[in-house]
Design an enzyme around this catalytic site. Structure first.
Site, short mmCIF file in Angstrom:
data_model
loop_
_atom_site.label_atom_id
_atom_site.label_comp_id
_atom_site.label_asym_id
_atom_site.label_seq_id
_atom_site.Cartn_x
_atom_site.Cartn_y
_atom_site.Cartn_z
N GLU A 120 2.24 -4.27 10.86
CA GLU A 120 3.35 -3.92 9.98
C GLU A 120 4.67 -4.22 10.70
OE1 GLU A 120 2.80 -2.57 6.73
OE2 GLU A 120 0.93 -3.45 7.40
N ASP A 162 -0.92 3.44 8.11
CA ASP A 162 -1.34 2.35 7.22
C ASP A 162 -2.75 2.62 6.67
OD1 ASP A 162 -1.06 -0.58 6.26
OD2 ASP A 162 -2.91 -0.61 7.42
N GLY A 167 0.72 -11.94 12.74
CA GLY A 167 1.19 -11.44 11.45
C GLY A 167 0.31 -10.34 10.87
N LYS A 176 0.82 -1.24 0.00
CA LYS A 176 0.00 0.00 0.00
C LYS A 176 0.84 1.26 0.00
CE LYS A 176 0.24 -2.31 3.84
NZ LYS A 176 -0.29 -3.15 4.86
N GLY A 234 -3.58 -10.49 7.35
CA GLY A 234 -3.29 -11.91 7.57
C GLY A 234 -2.82 -12.56 6.29
N LYS A 262 -4.14 3.48 2.73
CA LYS A 262 -5.24 2.75 2.10
C LYS A 262 -6.35 3.70 1.66
CE LYS A 262 -4.18 -1.47 4.64
NZ LYS A 262 -4.37 -2.16 5.92
N GLY A 296 -7.00 -6.37 2.69
CA GLY A 296 -6.56 -7.78 2.70
C GLY A 296 -7.37 -8.62 1.73
N1 HSE Z 1 -0.91 -4.00 9.20
C1 HSE Z 1 -2.01 -4.06 8.30
C2 HSE Z 1 -3.30 -4.16 9.11
C3 HSE Z 1 -1.86 -5.25 7.41
O1 HSE Z 1 -3.23 -4.43 10.31
O2 HSE Z 1 -4.37 -3.94 8.57
C4 HSE Z 1 -2.79 -5.31 6.26
O3 HSE Z 1 -2.60 -4.25 5.39
#
Ligand code: HSE
Length: 413
Positions: free
Chosen positions: A185, A196, A182, A100, A298, A200, A129
């Site tokens: 970031e 983040d 996971g 992104k 994920g 987006k 995602g």
């Molecule tokens: N770190 C991001 C989140 C990962 O938690 O949404 C997906 O883009």
């Protein structure tokens, strides 16, 4: 046709696994007679991986191999992803990315480069995602004028907020858990500071409103200043606090875009979005509100979106998919302080509360007070009437005897 993956982290390894697991279905959906993974580029060693035989460390092997028609970029960050992706597009290889930051910062440039070279640059996985959102906005909702988009776009912060609200977990423990899964970031500051989600919403706004929106044009506030007091007041107001990223059209062809915590009504579809789930509300003039919901982070959900883009690239080798937006324009994104809002405000009184409330009511006629259990005697909270945010802030600054502990925007989604 051969495929290469650059970056064998959480998402990249998910892409390789999904490729292996659903290989027959992926090939048949691609309409190619074959679609094979050939290389995986990473600077690290993975001797025990079932994909060890594909591992390479030299990017030029991918660049110089004419068999490789599609390159997946799951490295993240701008360096060296931007250089590698640019080189692949110039070499007439389609690129699919989940990055992104790359799309938010360089999307217009890379889409133009793809166009010039007759290849595709696709990024379904960069927002939401596993939730289909890029393709629905660019194709299924293409007949609409989109007025506004609002979303819970960061799984990590939504996971943290949910754990804190529903399970009383500490911020630090919830973040640790999100990292273990996971979701977060590599530098989780990007999650909790809102960066983040900002990237987006830049991508969604660029796609929906037609011009590139850069992250530095978007007012961004994360969840680090939220307290359990705010959560309680939100409950008394009749809703929940969520980290909401939004963008919409305003007058004169301009738009607004911002990321901040917001009060969302209990009845809103966004209010019940918990854990790592994301939801994106798109307000079209023909459709009305449409909400997309699913796992926003994920390994396998994100890999699902990446592989779908690979399939789309394989299906569009002869004719490039027409999709993109124009370059940015000065002052295209308006100053958020000029927007009309209603604010939740929590204050600490340093004088007589009755006196202070009188001043407040004179300056902001129609304010509504909120309550919570066991609030300190000198704390109170209220919701302002709607007016430009800068006017609310100015009026609050004129009230004597209060110190503002926090403000949160109220939404009508
Ligand atoms: N770190 C991001 C989140 C990962 O938690 O949404 C997906 O883009």
């Amino acid at each position: 046709m051969k495929v290469a993956i650059m970056g064998f982290g959480v998402v990249g390894s998910g892409v390789a696994e999904l490729f292996a697991k659903n290989h027959n279905r992926i090939v048949s959906n691609s309409t190619q007679s074959e679609l094979e993974l050939k290389y995986i580029l990473d600077i690290r060693d993975f001797p025990d991986s079932p994909f060890a035989h594909m591992m390479i460390k030299d990017f030029n092997i991918i660049l110089d191999d004419p068999e490789v028609g599609i390159v997946v970029e799951t490295m993240g960050g701008l360096k060296p992803a931007y250089d590698f992706v640019s080189a692949c597009l110039k070499a007439k290889k389609s690129v699919v990315t989940s990055n992104k930051e790359l799309v938010a910062e360089k999307g217009y440039e890379l889409l133009t480069l793809a166009e010039e070279n007759g290849v595709n640059f696709l990024f379904e996985a960069s927002v939401g995602g596993g939730i289909p959102i890029i393709r629905p906005i660019s194709q299924c909702l293409a007949a609409n004028e989109i007025a506004e988009i609002a979303g819970i776009l960061n799984g990590t912060t939504n996971f943290i907020l949910t754990k804190m609200i529903n399970e009383g977990m500490s911020f630090a423990d919830a973040l640790k858990l999100a990292q273990q899964y996971g979701y977060a970031e590599s530098n989780p500051a990007a999650d909790i500071e809102g960066t983040d989600a900002c990237r987006k919403i830049c991508i969604l706004a660029s796609l929906s409103f037609g011009r590139h929106v850069y992250p530095d044009e978007v007012y961004t506030e994360g969840i680090t200043k939220l307290t359990s007091a705010d959560v309680e007041y939100a409950k008394n107001w009749g809703g929940v606090v969520k980290l909401i990223a939004r963008a919409g059209r305003v007058d004169n062809g301009k738009i607004f875009a911002m990321v901040s915590p917001a009060f969302v009504k209990e009845s809103s579809q966004l209010a019940s979005v918990d854990d790592v789930f994301n939801a994106i509300l798109v307000r079209g003039d023909a459709t009305g509100d449409v909400v997309f919901y699913g796992r926003g982070a994920g390994k396998m959900p994100t890999a699902s979106a990446v592989v779908a883009d690979v399939i789309d690239c394989a299906k569009h080798t002869a004719k490039k998919k027409l999709f993109g937006w124009d370059d940015s324009q000065k002052d295209y994104v308006v100053d958020y302080r000029t927007l009309t809002v209603s604010l939740y405000v929590r204050v600490s009184a340093v004088g007589k509360t009755a006196e202070i409330k009188k001043q407040l009511e004179a300056k902001l006629p129609g304010i509504k007070y909120l309550v919570r259990n066991a609030a300190p005697e000198n704390e109170f909270a209220f919701v302002t009437p709607e007016m430009p945010e800068k006017d609310i802030k100015e009026k609050l600054s004129e009230v004597e005897g209060i110190s503002i502990l926090g403000t949160i925007r109220i939404t009508d989604y």
